[in-house]
Design a protein around this motif. Structure first.
Motif, PDB file in Angstrom:
ATOM      1  N   LEU A   4      38.624  51.197  48.890  1.00 32.81           N
ATOM      2  CA  LEU A   4      38.741  52.609  49.246  1.00 32.81           C
ATOM      3  C   LEU A   4      37.729  53.476  48.497  1.00 32.81           C
ATOM      4  N   GLU A   5      37.370  53.026  47.292  1.00 35.51           N
ATOM      5  CA  GLU A   5      36.467  53.833  46.462  1.00 35.51           C
ATOM      6  C   GLU A   5      35.012  53.750  46.912  1.00 35.51           C
ATOM      7  N   HIS A   6      34.540  52.534  47.160  1.00 37.96           N
ATOM      8  CA  HIS A   6      33.104  52.394  47.455  1.00 37.96           C
ATOM      9  C   HIS A   6      32.796  51.432  48.594  1.00 37.96           C
TER      10      HIS A   6
ATOM     11  N   ASP B  32      33.635  42.554  44.720  1.00 41.51           N
ATOM     12  CA  ASP B  32      35.036  42.545  45.110  1.00 41.51           C
ATOM     13  C   ASP B  32      35.521  41.171  45.556  1.00 41.51           C
TER      14      ASP B  32
ATOM     15  N   GLY C 213      41.870  49.136  45.919  1.00 43.25           N
ATOM     16  CA  GLY C 213      41.378  50.328  45.247  1.00 43.25           C
ATOM     17  C   GLY C 213      39.867  50.426  45.285  1.00 43.25           C
ATOM     18  N   ARG C 214      39.203  49.306  45.039  1.00 42.76           N
ATOM     19  CA  ARG C 214      37.736  49.293  45.087  1.00 42.76           C
ATOM     20  C   ARG C 214      37.235  49.483  46.512  1.00 42.76           C
TER      21      ARG C 214
ATOM     22  N   GLN D  71      31.968  45.477  48.521  1.00 44.12           N
ATOM     23  CA  GLN D  71      30.820  45.110  47.687  1.00 44.12           C
ATOM     24  C   GLN D  71      30.965  43.652  47.255  1.00 44.12           C
TER      25      GLN D  71
END
Length: 301
Positions: free
Chosen positions: A225-227, A233, A222-223, A230
């Motif tokens: 796909l979102e940003h 993560d 989910g992270r 990083q």
């Protein structure tokens, strides 16, 4: 190997690593940047002391309810272990009292609750053996205490998704220990493998670990796909890998013979290899530190 397990050094390292990598789930930056390493060390020392106090109570009140190898070790080293863990815990608290975040709202209440629950696990008025003798409460209590202790950040509080992940992971990792202790426990308490079967309990453990892995993987994807990718993560990705590792170790054809074999094999499999799923991340953390130290001059150029 047995020395590290029986003295609770291995499980204390596991608590330290669990806290550190749990924080990588929700803290932007390496844990030491916000005092995280001091808190993780405190959790590790408290875990070592807590397990030692619990085992000391059991050894004092019901020594014959302990496996033979462990009981022989405790016959010789009980007071030395209590003294060493107590001194280490007190010394650390005095030396780093300002770094431990006691002034943060709710911090003392959480620690007091975890401490009382841990004590009640081993010693409860009117119950010879504490809450650990309540069949359907034993594993959830262990999981909730571990999850709360290793995910509570003094400033950020508790991430509920991370907390649920840790509860499922610790419950799944703990259930096989009741299979290991069937012969010893049968005479004085009822555990889940006695109510159902060892095979069913192992299935539950793998389902919990699989769910913990899926939840971690879902958060990571989910992270992503979102940003995009990083540094923060690292936490969800690592916890997914850790849960899959434990799930793989508990495949029935491999785990059941080890959990039901000779006593030294059972102790090695649970006290070293399963607890190692918690403790081995310490070495991953060490490698991360070395890599960061090596790359720091290059990054600043």
């Amino acid at each position: 190997m047995r020395l590290l397990s029986f003295t609770h050094i291995w499980i204390a390292l596991g608590a330290f690593a669990t806290t550190t990598f749990s924080w990588l789930w929700c803290v932007d930056g390496f844990p030491m940047e916000r005092g995280g390493m001091w808190i993780a060390t405190w959790v590790g020392l408290s875990t070592g002391l807590g397990y030692t106090v619990q085992r000391a109570i059991k050894h004092t009140r019901h020594p014959h309810n302990m496996p033979g190898l462990r009981r022989a070790f405790w016959d010789r080293w009980k007071w030395g272990m209590i003294a060493c863990w107590t001194v280490a815990w007190l010394a650390f608290n005095v030396a780093y009292v300002e770094e431990l975040g006691w002034e943060e709202p709710g911090r003392l209440a959480v620690v007091a609750g975890v401490g009382l629950a841990s004590l009640a696990y081993a010693l409860m008025p009117g119950m010879g053996g504490g809450l650990r003798k309540v069949t359907w409460l034993k594993i959830p209590l262990i999981a909730v205490v571990w999850a709360t202790a290793t995910t509570h950040h003094p400033i950020l509080g508790i991430d509920p998704v991370l907390w649920v992940q840790r509860v499922m992971f610790i419950a799944g990792l703990t259930l096989p220990f009741d299979i290991r202790d069937l012969d010893v426990d049968r005479a004085h308490m009822t555990t889940l493998p006695m109510v159902v079967t060892a095979e069913r309990v192992l299935t539950w453990a793998r389902l919990l670990l699989g769910a913990a892995a899926a939840l971690s993987l879902g958060v990571w994807l989910g992270r992503l796909l979102e940003h995009g990718l990083q540094p923060i993560d690292v936490g969800p990705a690592f916890l997914a890998a850790q849960s899959f590792w434990a799930w793989w170790m508990l495949r029935p054809a491999h785990a059941l013979p080890a959990l039901q074999g000779p006593q030294h094999e059972r102790e090695h499999y649970t006290g070293w290899r399963l607890d190692g799923v918690l403790a081995m991340p310490c070495f991953v953390l060490l490698m991360l530190c070395l890599v960061l130290l090596f790359l720091a001059p290059v990054i600043h150029e």
